[in-house]
Design a protein around this motif. Structure first.
Motif, PDB file in Angstrom:
ATOM      1  N   LYS A 123      67.029  33.291  56.949  1.00 55.32           N
ATOM      2  CA  LYS A 123      65.834  32.503  56.654  1.00 55.32           C
ATOM      3  C   LYS A 123      65.384  31.724  57.883  1.00 55.32           C
ATOM      4  O   LYS A 123      66.181  31.325  58.717  1.00 55.32           O
ATOM      5  CB  LYS A 123      66.099  31.536  55.502  1.00 55.32           C
ATOM      6  N   LYS A 124      64.075  31.494  57.946  1.00 57.65           N
ATOM      7  CA  LYS A 124      63.515  30.630  58.988  1.00 57.65           C
ATOM      8  C   LYS A 124      63.474  29.191  58.475  1.00 57.65           C
ATOM      9  O   LYS A 124      63.068  28.950  57.329  1.00 57.65           O
ATOM     10  CB  LYS A 124      62.112  31.083  59.348  1.00 57.65           C
ATOM     11  N   ILE A 125      63.917  28.260  59.291  1.00 53.40           N
ATOM     12  CA  ILE A 125      63.921  26.863  58.881  1.00 53.40           C
ATOM     13  C   ILE A 125      63.341  25.969  59.970  1.00 53.40           C
ATOM     14  O   ILE A 125      63.424  26.286  61.161  1.00 53.40           O
ATOM     15  CB  ILE A 125      65.332  26.359  58.519  1.00 53.40           C
ATOM     16  N   THR A 126      62.752  24.887  59.548  1.00 53.03           N
ATOM     17  CA  THR A 126      62.272  23.863  60.479  1.00 53.03           C
ATOM     18  C   THR A 126      62.807  22.514  60.032  1.00 53.03           C
ATOM     19  O   THR A 126      62.625  22.104  58.886  1.00 53.03           O
ATOM     20  CB  THR A 126      60.742  23.819  60.521  1.00 53.03           C
ATOM     21  N   SER A 131      73.924  25.499  74.759  1.00 55.79           N
ATOM     22  CA  SER A 131      72.985  26.577  74.465  1.00 55.79           C
ATOM     23  C   SER A 131      72.758  26.675  72.961  1.00 55.79           C
ATOM     24  O   SER A 131      73.699  26.606  72.165  1.00 55.79           O
ATOM     25  CB  SER A 131      73.550  27.898  74.993  1.00 55.79           C
ATOM     26  N   SER A 132      71.518  26.813  72.579  1.00 55.62           N
ATOM     27  CA  SER A 132      71.176  26.875  71.166  1.00 55.62           C
ATOM     28  C   SER A 132      70.111  27.934  70.939  1.00 55.62           C
ATOM     29  O   SER A 132      69.244  28.148  71.794  1.00 55.62           O
ATOM     30  CB  SER A 132      70.668  25.511  70.690  1.00 55.62           C
ATOM     31  N   GLU A 133      70.180  28.607  69.806  1.00 55.64           N
ATOM     32  CA  GLU A 133      69.167  29.598  69.458  1.00 55.64           C
ATOM     33  C   GLU A 133      67.930  28.951  68.844  1.00 55.64           C
ATOM     34  O   GLU A 133      66.972  29.640  68.520  1.00 55.64           O
ATOM     35  CB  GLU A 133      69.780  30.628  68.504  1.00 55.64           C
ATOM     36  N   SER A 134      67.946  27.658  68.682  1.00 51.74           N
ATOM     37  CA  SER A 134      66.806  26.959  68.108  1.00 51.74           C
ATOM     38  C   SER A 134      65.729  26.733  69.166  1.00 51.74           C
ATOM     39  O   SER A 134      65.990  26.833  70.369  1.00 51.74           O
ATOM     40  CB  SER A 134      67.254  25.605  67.540  1.00 51.74           C
ATOM     41  N   THR A 177      63.193  24.368  65.157  1.00 56.61           N
ATOM     42  CA  THR A 177      63.043  25.576  64.343  1.00 56.61           C
ATOM     43  C   THR A 177      64.148  26.575  64.654  1.00 56.61           C
ATOM     44  O   THR A 177      64.485  26.791  65.820  1.00 56.61           O
ATOM     45  CB  THR A 177      61.670  26.232  64.598  1.00 56.61           C
ATOM     46  N   LEU A 178      64.675  27.158  63.596  1.00 59.63           N
ATOM     47  CA  LEU A 178      65.591  28.298  63.702  1.00 59.63           C
ATOM     48  C   LEU A 178      64.890  29.481  63.069  1.00 59.63           C
ATOM     49  O   LEU A 178      64.570  29.454  61.880  1.00 59.63           O
ATOM     50  CB  LEU A 178      66.907  28.015  62.981  1.00 59.63           C
ATOM     51  N   GLU A 179      64.631  30.524  63.842  1.00 62.96           N
ATOM     52  CA  GLU A 179      63.869  31.681  63.334  1.00 62.96           C
ATOM     53  C   GLU A 179      64.669  32.478  62.307  1.00 62.96           C
ATOM     54  O   GLU A 179      64.105  33.005  61.353  1.00 62.96           O
ATOM     55  CB  GLU A 179      63.461  32.580  64.493  1.00 62.96           C
ATOM     56  N   SER A 180      65.970  32.568  62.506  1.00 64.66           N
ATOM     57  CA  SER A 180      66.811  33.346  61.606  1.00 64.66           C
ATOM     58  C   SER A 180      68.177  32.657  61.500  1.00 64.66           C
ATOM     59  O   SER A 180      69.011  32.800  62.397  1.00 64.66           O
ATOM     60  CB  SER A 180      66.962  34.773  62.135  1.00 64.66           C
TER      61      SER A 180
END
Lengths: 111, 113
Positions: free
Chosen positions: A17-20, A61-64, A77-80
């Motif tokens: 899921k995408k979350i903000t 490092s973060s994927e956000s 935001t995390l896209e996935s």
């Protein structure tokens, strides 16, 4: 009286899921920050901003991703979402280097 | 580059006893120093800060800290702790020229009845 607001306080969401995560401050601070913190552990800086349209990656490092379109607003935001993203996310702001003001945090659980 | 060391990861102490939480820093520039407290499932709250002036700084909840430049330390003290002081305590340093904060790893204070 909180001057920096984070929503939601708790979030349980499924993988992919995408979350903000929202962060807003009413103090007019130019500098804003996102930290990631596992329970009982150190704080790790993942993003920061020194003003509108300015964003930088932090030490961890973060994927956000983040954006800073308005001074008072600094969403993350995390896209996935993945289970490895399960953590507490803390937002903070400051004026110069005279001290950070922290929000109450968002505790994210990805299942 | 700046760094912060908090030598004690956990400090258990009995109620009404004094406590000292240790913090040492390294920096090549002038610094500002801070102590934050974090209660369970909460964000961080500023306890006290040293920016300049008197090296003895008093904060909220009866805590105080002393800046010692020669020993590069900023230890936090309270003469008599309460159960409600049980929390995680973070020392932080920032450069007076605009560098980001650096937080220590934290010290968990447990006050026992």
């Amino acid at each position: 009286e909180a001057d920096i607001y984070q929503t939601p306080r708790y979030l349980v969401i499924g993988t992919g899921k995408k979350i903000t995560l929202e962060c807003s401050q009413t103090m007019g601070h130019d500098k804003m920050y996102w930290y990631q913190q596992d329970p009982g552990m150190e704080l790790h800086l993942i993003h920061y901003s020194y003003g509108v349209n300015s964003t930088e990656k932090g030490d961890l490092s973060s994927e956000s991703t983040v954006s800073r379109i308005r001074t008072e607003h600094f969403p993350l935001t995390l896209e996935s979402a993945r289970p490895s993203h399960t953590s507490q996310y803390l937002c903070a702001s400051s004026v110069l280097n005279y001290g950070y003001t922290f929000g109450s945090g968002t505790r994210l659980t990805v299942v | 580059a700046q760094s912060v060391t908090q030598l004690d990861s956990q400090v258990p102490v009995f109620e009404e006893a004094p406590v000292e939480l240790r913090c040492n820093y390294s920096s090549s520039v002038s610094v500002y120093l801070f102590w934050y407290v974090q209660y369970p499932n909460q964000g961080l709250q500023l306890l006290l800060k040293y920016l300049s002036g008197s090296t003895l700084v008093k904060g909220i909840n009866g805590f105080e800290a002393e800046f010692n430049k020669s020993q590069t330390s900023f230890h936090l003290r309270k003469p008599s702790v309460h159960i409600s002081d049980t929390a995680e305590y973070f020392c932080a340093v920032s450069g007076s020229y605009g560098q980001n904060f650096v937080f220590g790893p934290g010290t968990r204070l447990s006050v026992l009845p």
